[in-house]
Design a protein around this motif. Structure first.
Motif, PDB file in Angstrom:
ATOM      1  N   SER A 123       0.837  -1.198   0.000  1.00 55.60           N
ATOM      2  CA  SER A 123       0.000   0.000   0.000  1.00 55.60           C
ATOM      3  C   SER A 123       0.876   1.254   0.000  1.00 55.60           C
ATOM      4  CB  SER A 123      -0.900   0.001   1.239  1.00 55.60           C
ATOM      5  OG  SER A 123      -1.678   1.175   1.301  1.00 55.60           O
ATOM      6  N   GLN A 164      -5.737   1.963   7.469  1.00 55.47           N
ATOM      7  CA  GLN A 164      -6.247   0.602   7.295  1.00 55.47           C
ATOM      8  C   GLN A 164      -7.587   0.607   6.565  1.00 55.47           C
ATOM      9  OE1 GLN A 164      -6.128  -0.576  11.437  1.00 55.47           O
ATOM     10  NE2 GLN A 164      -4.245  -1.778  11.154  1.00 55.47           N
ATOM     11  N   SER A 165      -8.442   1.579   6.889  1.00 56.57           N
ATOM     12  CA  SER A 165      -9.742   1.685   6.215  1.00 56.57           C
ATOM     13  C   SER A 165      -9.577   2.008   4.737  1.00 56.57           C
ATOM     14  CB  SER A 165     -10.599   2.766   6.883  1.00 56.57           C
ATOM     15  OG  SER A 165     -10.890   2.439   8.217  1.00 56.57           O
ATOM     16  N   ARG A 214      -6.990   1.323   2.870  1.00 58.38           N
ATOM     17  CA  ARG A 214      -6.395   0.178   2.175  1.00 58.38           C
ATOM     18  C   ARG A 214      -7.435  -0.892   1.870  1.00 58.38           C
ATOM     19  NH1 ARG A 214      -1.003  -3.212   4.083  1.00 58.38           N
ATOM     20  NH2 ARG A 214      -0.695  -4.292   2.096  1.00 58.38           N
ATOM     21  N   SER A 215      -8.376  -1.078   2.765  1.00 58.33           N
ATOM     22  CA  SER A 215      -9.400  -2.106   2.574  1.00 58.33           C
ATOM     23  C   SER A 215     -10.558  -1.619   1.707  1.00 58.33           C
ATOM     24  CB  SER A 215      -9.932  -2.563   3.932  1.00 58.33           C
ATOM     25  OG  SER A 215     -10.580  -1.490   4.603  1.00 58.33           O
ATOM     26  N   GLU A 262     -12.757   0.690   2.565  1.00 60.66           N
ATOM     27  CA  GLU A 262     -13.929   1.059   3.366  1.00 60.66           C
ATOM     28  C   GLU A 262     -14.216   2.556   3.309  1.00 60.66           C
ATOM     29  OE1 GLU A 262     -13.464  -0.348   7.358  1.00 60.66           O
ATOM     30  OE2 GLU A 262     -12.540  -2.228   6.693  1.00 60.66           O
TER      31      GLU A 262
END
Length: 413
Positions: free
Chosen positions: A238, A373-374, A376-377, A379
């Motif tokens: 990422s 993290q959000s 990357r996913s 979301e």
């Protein structure tokens, strides 16, 4: 019909005006186009290579025969916008005199500005008004004035500089208060801003911005993949873009606060796996201070500090973009990249991105890790309706601005 374009920044001004110039050349063949660079007057250089890329569209380009000391590459509260203003004041009357002579010899039918708050712009606007020449301000940046709450360490120094400036030049103006006859604004948020600072509503027309629009019309993925290859970054890693700007020189943060903010980002990256950080400083910043800030990090092999990376290819492969108070927030958003304002000291950054829902605000490392993290996913997504509030029109902005120019050029006071 003679049209004079004024620039003080060869990067953003030329990128914004070039699509407009092409429309004028295509649709209005009787136009004579002229370019005036005032870069040297505010301490910058006229980039001859970039000017040459559009010079064939102009009958003549002009520069004033003097300059102020060039801004230092490295702002730690030493060379601020206010300091640049003071340098300009020393030649205010000389600038005004040359502006008058230029207009007397050229006799333009309309003058196009990208800024209207300080000398030399004000000198040219005044000279135009004295000769009944219409003027159009094309909004260049989302940040519309420099009236920030000053960081405590630099507050007295900057307040003194601002006071001295106001004695000679008058009160510091907000974007839009310089007296242009019309303003080509980005969108609803800008319309509300100009109304708030006293610009009559009938003077403002919503056009979007040709520079931002041009970003959306090009596929940057191929160049983005080349960037990955150049730095040997696997596809499953990422990428985070952190585009800084000299908020310490503006008096928003102290130098130490800025570096602590950077350390928070570096620490968050160090705690995450398969994450690579591109830290891209502003051209006026000292890159070495950022390199020193990441040198002790265990993640230093996953952090690149580099100014000369093309922004849009970088954004095209980024899962998230971090800023302090840069227009990059909007550029990233139109490329569908989520943006966060890094603000651990919770100061007034002088922008309205967070309150309008364009970005989120990050005040601590835990928040930042969760945000990354959000992103990357997948979301976290960018709200297109919010972008529309800022830009109004994503397609056809150059044509709209060209039409406004022609209306003014045939307008009689």
């Amino acid at each position: 019909m003679k049209i004079l374009f004024e620039i003080t920044n060869c990067d953003s001004d030329i990128a914004m005006f070039e699509p407009v110039i092409k429309v004028l050349q295509r649709k209005y063949l009787q136009c004579e186009l002229y370019l005036l660079s005032l870069c040297e007057v505010i301490g910058l250089h006229t980039d001859q290579h970039k000017v040459a890329s559009i010079a064939q569209d102009f009958l003549q380009t002009y520069k004033l025969p003097f300059k102020v000391q060039t801004r230092n590459d490295g702002l730690r509260g030493k060379v601020s916008n206010e300091m640049s203003y003071l340098r300009m004041l020393r030649m205010k009357h000389k600038v005004g005199e040359h502006m008058g002579k230029l207009l007397e010899s050229l006799h333009p039918d309309v003058i196009i500005f990208s800024n209207d708050r300080i000398t030399p712009h004000l000198s040219l606007i005044k000279a135009a008004k004295n000769r009944r020449i219409p003027t159009l301000l094309v909004q260049e940046s989302i940040r519309k004035d420099d009236h920030y709450k000053l960081a405590k360490v630099d507050r007295l120094r900057l307040q003194l500089i601002r006071f001295l400036f106001s004695v000679v030049e008058g009160p510091l103006l907000c974007h839009g208060q310089g007296g242009c006859d019309r303003i080509a604004a980005w969108g609803e948020t800008s319309r509300e801003y100009f109304k708030m600072v006293g610009v009559p509503e009938e003077k403002v027309v919503l056009t979007g911005n040709p520079r931002i629009e041009s970003i959306t019309k090009r596929n940057w993925q191929r160049e983005g993949h080349e960037l990955r290859k150049r730095y040997s970054i696997p596809e499953d890693v990422s990428i985070i873009a952190f585009t800084t700007n000299p908020v310490d020189g503006m008096g928003i943060l102290t130098g130490d606060q800025l570096l602590e903010s950077v350390s928070m980002v570096v620490n968050a990256v160090a705690s995450l796996k398969n994450v690579y950080l591109f830290l891209k400083p502003h051209r006026f910043e000292n890159i070495e201070r950022y390199r020193r800030a990441v040198a002790e990090s265990p993640a230093q092999d996953r952090i690149l500090v580099e100014k000369n990376i093309d922004l849009y290819p970088l954004l095209s492969i980024s899962d998230a973009c971090l800023i302090f108070n840069s227009t990059v927030a909007l550029e990233a958003s139109v490329l569908s990249v989520p943006v966060a304002v890094v603000n651990p000291f919770q100061v007034d950054m002088g922008i309205d991105f967070v309150e309008n829902g364009l970005t989120v605000e990050i005040t601590n490392e835990k928040q930042l890790i969760s945000f990354l993290q959000s992103c990357r996913s997948g979301e976290y997504s960018v709200a297109t309706d919010v972008i529309q509030k800022y830009l109004a029109i994503i397609d056809g902005s150059a044509d709209m601005i060209a039409d406004e120019i022609l209306k003014l050029a045939t307008w009689k006071r």
